[in-house]
Design an enzyme around this catalytic site. Sequence first.
Site, PDB file in Angstrom:
ATOM      1  N   ARG A  36       0.864  -1.314  -0.026  1.00  0.00           N
ATOM      2  CA  ARG A  36      -0.136   0.121   0.037  1.00  0.00           C
ATOM      3  C   ARG A  36       1.043   1.345  -0.077  1.00  0.00           C
ATOM      4  O   ARG A  36       0.640   2.374  -0.583  1.00  0.00           O
ATOM      5  CB  ARG A  36      -0.852   0.136   1.100  1.00  0.00           C
ATOM      6  CG  ARG A  36      -2.038  -0.712   1.001  1.00  0.00           C
ATOM      7  CD  ARG A  36      -3.055  -0.437   2.286  1.00  0.00           C
ATOM      8  NE  ARG A  36      -4.346  -1.257   1.904  1.00  0.00           N
ATOM      9  CZ  ARG A  36      -5.405  -1.248   2.585  1.00  0.00           C
ATOM     10  NH1 ARG A  36      -5.291  -0.469   3.915  1.00  0.00           N
ATOM     11  NH2 ARG A  36      -6.504  -1.887   2.235  1.00  0.00           N
ATOM     12  N   LYS A 197     -19.621 -15.839   1.938  1.00  0.00           N
ATOM     13  CA  LYS A 197     -21.188 -15.517   2.089  1.00  0.00           C
ATOM     14  C   LYS A 197     -21.682 -14.778   1.011  1.00  0.00           C
ATOM     15  O   LYS A 197     -21.420 -14.186   0.351  1.00  0.00           O
ATOM     16  CB  LYS A 197     -21.238 -14.588   3.123  1.00  0.00           C
ATOM     17  CG  LYS A 197     -20.928 -15.346   4.543  1.00  0.00           C
ATOM     18  CD  LYS A 197     -20.786 -14.127   5.777  1.00  0.00           C
ATOM     19  CE  LYS A 197     -21.907 -13.320   6.066  1.00  0.00           C
ATOM     20  NZ  LYS A 197     -21.579 -12.141   6.987  1.00  0.00           N
ATOM     21  N   GLY A 352     -10.010  -7.949  -1.037  1.00  0.00           N
ATOM     22  CA  GLY A 352      -8.663  -8.319   0.053  1.00  0.00           C
ATOM     23  C   GLY A 352      -8.414  -9.781  -0.143  1.00  0.00           C
ATOM     24  O   GLY A 352      -7.210 -10.051  -0.465  1.00  0.00           O
ATOM     25  N   GLY A 375     -12.911  -3.504   0.910  1.00  0.00           N
ATOM     26  CA  GLY A 375     -14.422  -3.001   0.839  1.00  0.00           C
ATOM     27  C   GLY A 375     -14.680  -2.036  -0.201  1.00  0.00           C
ATOM     28  O   GLY A 375     -16.006  -1.878  -0.939  1.00  0.00           O
TER      29      GLY A 375
HETATM   30  C1  3PG Z   1      -8.928  -0.565   5.050  1.00  0.00           C
HETATM   31  O1  3PG Z   1      -7.778  -1.075   5.479  1.00  0.00           O
HETATM   32  O2  3PG Z   1      -9.658  -1.515   4.643  1.00  0.00           O
HETATM   33  C2  3PG Z   1      -8.993   0.734   4.616  1.00  0.00           C
HETATM   34  O3  3PG Z   1      -7.743   1.302   4.786  1.00  0.00           O
HETATM   35  C3  3PG Z   1     -10.186   1.185   5.217  1.00  0.00           C
HETATM   36  O4  3PG Z   1     -10.044   1.093   6.601  1.00  0.00           O
HETATM   37  P1  3PG Z   1     -11.315   0.990   7.617  1.00  0.00           P
HETATM   38  O5  3PG Z   1     -11.983  -0.181   7.284  1.00  0.00           O
HETATM   39  O6  3PG Z   1     -10.901   1.139   9.075  1.00  0.00           O
HETATM   40  O7  3PG Z   1     -12.268   2.417   7.312  1.00  0.00           O
END
Ligand code: 3PG
Length: 395
Positions: A36, A197, A352, A375
Amino acid sequence: MKLTTFKAQDVQDKKVLVRVDFNVPFKNGKVKDDARIRAHSTTIDKLLNAGAKVALVSHFGRPDGKVVPEMSLGQILGDVEKAYGRTIHFVDDCIGEKVEAALSALPKGELILLENSRFYAEEQKNDQAFAAKMAKPFDLFVMDAFSASHRADVTTNGLMSFLTSYAGDVLIKEGEMLGAVSEAPVKPYVLILGGAKVSDKIAVVGNLLDKASTILIGGGMAYTFLKAQGYPIGKSLCEDNRLDFVRETLAQAKAKGVNILLPVDSVVAEGLDAEATSTVDSEALPADKMGLDIGPKTAKIFAEALVGAKSILWNGPMGVFENALFAAGSIAVGEAVVKATAAGATSVIGGGDTASAVRQFGIDAKVSWVSTGGGASLEYCEGKKLPGMAPLEVR
Ligand code: 3PG
Ligand code: MG
């Protein structure tokens, strides 16, 4: 999605605040994976080469609006310096006079790293007064943190109301690649869905069912589909409250001529940590076993379905790939995606877990793009307007 980008003359001699995502895996004082951090180097080099004065802002963990020393970004300063090959000045705050002083003292070619923006509760409330305060020492804002762009925070959204704003290279590339496989994908378009899921994928199916030529379904979510079709699933994962959704999806797909392929066989075991596995056809899954990977017949059918694809989106592994006993299905699908890519398909890995899988299999450089977002990439493919991206869209 096409986004507003900056040219060298836009940023020359300007004070630029860049939102990066340095929310990296961190354990025992060490960064476990700096992907990242490295992802932002193109954006940062472009800005510094154009003569901008640059400060980086990010969140790190979830400190919930309090100062938590274990979540200080000061701890990763060395990793950031190493990744960019530049001197970085750490400021132990993300607003106020310390930031202004560091900017005035900043030598050319060097960078500033600000403290964790989530040490302030205002950050995640998208507090406008706080955004104004953070914006004050700067001339411009560059949003480059795609993986946090699904959050409506000050540093991902609020700042854009107070500073002229541009998308950085990571955001632009994500918009281009995720757009190519979810907005107007070139057909044949194959959507590969997996993971535990059905619930996690409902909105993606809703957005992409119309566009897909073929949908391959593996992973834990496949067993809810199989049960809805009357197959025995033993102890496999199943969301009974999603059976209606699944039946409706299968009916819609049929009506629209979208080909949904489900596993015809599975690798099964008594449980996740079982050592003995066997392969069974979907008609014959034993009552005391659970499906933990697609079987070899399914892997072959899925691989054939990917031949000739022009667009591919893969979100969700085919089995519990972290365990070598249940990795073969995801490896086979990964290889088929690589082949299709070499033959001209645009392939994007989103989410992810799937990104970890392709890195584990060593094929991440052989697909068109591995999204940096978990996400965020899911929400993008659901057709949602991301708060960190949508305001920068060029129409
Ligand atoms: C992640 O690691 O998914 C992003 O950096 C967002 O982090 P968060 O889910 O704590 O908002
Ligand atoms: Mg997250």
